[in-house]
Design a protein around this motif. Sequence first.
Motif, short mmCIF file in Angstrom:
data_model
loop_
_atom_site.label_atom_id
_atom_site.label_comp_id
_atom_site.label_asym_id
_atom_site.label_seq_id
_atom_site.Cartn_x
_atom_site.Cartn_y
_atom_site.Cartn_z
N SER A 209 33.48 55.97 -37.47
CA SER A 209 32.26 56.28 -38.21
C SER A 209 31.18 56.78 -37.27
CB SER A 209 31.76 55.03 -38.94
OG SER A 209 30.53 55.30 -39.59
N MET A 213 28.24 50.16 -38.45
CA MET A 213 28.65 49.60 -39.73
C MET A 213 29.24 48.21 -39.54
SD MET A 213 32.26 49.48 -39.94
CE MET A 213 32.59 49.69 -41.67
N LEU A 217 36.51 50.25 -43.74
CA LEU A 217 36.64 51.69 -43.95
C LEU A 217 38.10 52.10 -43.83
CD1 LEU A 217 37.10 53.08 -40.92
CD2 LEU A 217 34.65 52.78 -40.78
N VAL A 225 37.13 59.76 -42.00
CA VAL A 225 36.80 58.57 -42.78
C VAL A 225 36.78 58.96 -44.25
CG1 VAL A 225 35.10 56.77 -43.22
CG2 VAL A 225 35.44 57.59 -40.89
N TRP A 227 36.91 56.56 -46.90
CA TRP A 227 36.31 55.51 -47.72
C TRP A 227 35.64 54.50 -46.82
CZ3 TRP A 227 37.27 50.25 -47.72
CH2 TRP A 227 36.69 49.50 -48.77
N GLN A 228 34.46 54.01 -47.26
CA GLN A 228 33.76 53.01 -46.47
C GLN A 228 33.03 52.05 -47.39
OE1 GLN A 228 31.52 54.42 -43.10
NE2 GLN A 228 30.01 52.76 -43.28
N GLN A 229 33.12 50.77 -47.08
CA GLN A 229 32.42 49.74 -47.83
C GLN A 229 31.57 48.93 -46.85
OE1 GLN A 229 32.40 48.69 -51.35
NE2 GLN A 229 30.64 47.65 -50.45
N SER A 230 30.26 49.02 -46.98
CA SER A 230 29.36 48.29 -46.10
C SER A 230 29.07 46.93 -46.68
CB SER A 230 28.06 49.06 -45.88
OG SER A 230 27.14 48.27 -45.16
N SER A 236 29.84 51.49 -52.11
CA SER A 236 31.01 52.26 -51.74
C SER A 236 30.65 53.72 -51.74
CB SER A 236 32.10 52.03 -52.76
OG SER A 236 33.24 51.58 -52.17
N HIS A 239 33.41 59.55 -47.42
CA HIS A 239 32.97 60.13 -46.15
C HIS A 239 33.94 61.24 -45.74
CE1 HIS A 239 29.64 57.54 -44.60
NE2 HIS A 239 30.15 56.71 -45.49
#
Length: 243
Positions: A209, A213, A217, A225, A227-230, A236, A239
């Motif tokens: 990334s 973060m 991900l 990247v 998909w990313q989930q913080s 969601s 990316h």
Amino acid sequence: MQTELHSLQRQVTWLKGYALTSSLLMLAFILFSLTTANKSVIRAQGIVIEDAQGRDRILIGAPIPASRSRVRTNLQRVAKEWAPKLGGKKYMDWYAGYDHSANGIVFLNEQGFDKVVVGETMPDPNTGRRQVRSAGMTFNDDQGFERGGVGVSVTAEGKTRGAFGLDDEQGEAIHMFVLEDGTRGLRVGHDDGYLFLGKAVPHSMIAGSDKAMTGALAVDRTGQVIWQQSMLAQSSQPHSTPR
């Protein structure tokens, strides 16, 4: 004739007495040495443990001693066992630069392949050079291919990296790590890329990334990247940031 026989008998009797006296003196010397020496310390530059068939099975040393049974240092065995699977002549050219030494203990299986290595310094895998020198333990399959390990490394900049990993035939499968750039987490590889769960700094060498973060991900096989989930933003989002 009788005189000669008596002479021979006297010589035999004298030799027997000499041998017995010498044996008793040698035994007394050994017993004296054992009672006066520090029996809790064994000093040696290398130890090789053999099995009942005379095959080298455990190599101990700093560095480990050479072994006639070890595949890693037998180029004929390497060319037969590994080169056909890993690139033929090109592989043998690469192999010439690999480091096979270790300060520690190497356990060999019956065929002479490295099975487990525990050391302050570790040999390279049979598939490539290590990026940094490591202290720890690695374990291999029955053909000597690395299938996992745990270790601590010091980079060229003097920073510390720790990792524990399990590999499969395709390479890195599951790894937990604390990297020198501050990234720490779990990485799970699969056919289409990998998943990352943890905390990463911007442009981390693992997370892929471009921003710091803490979360999860997914990265595809091209390094994008997807998909990313913080865990902080609880959202969601897709990316396409390059690795």
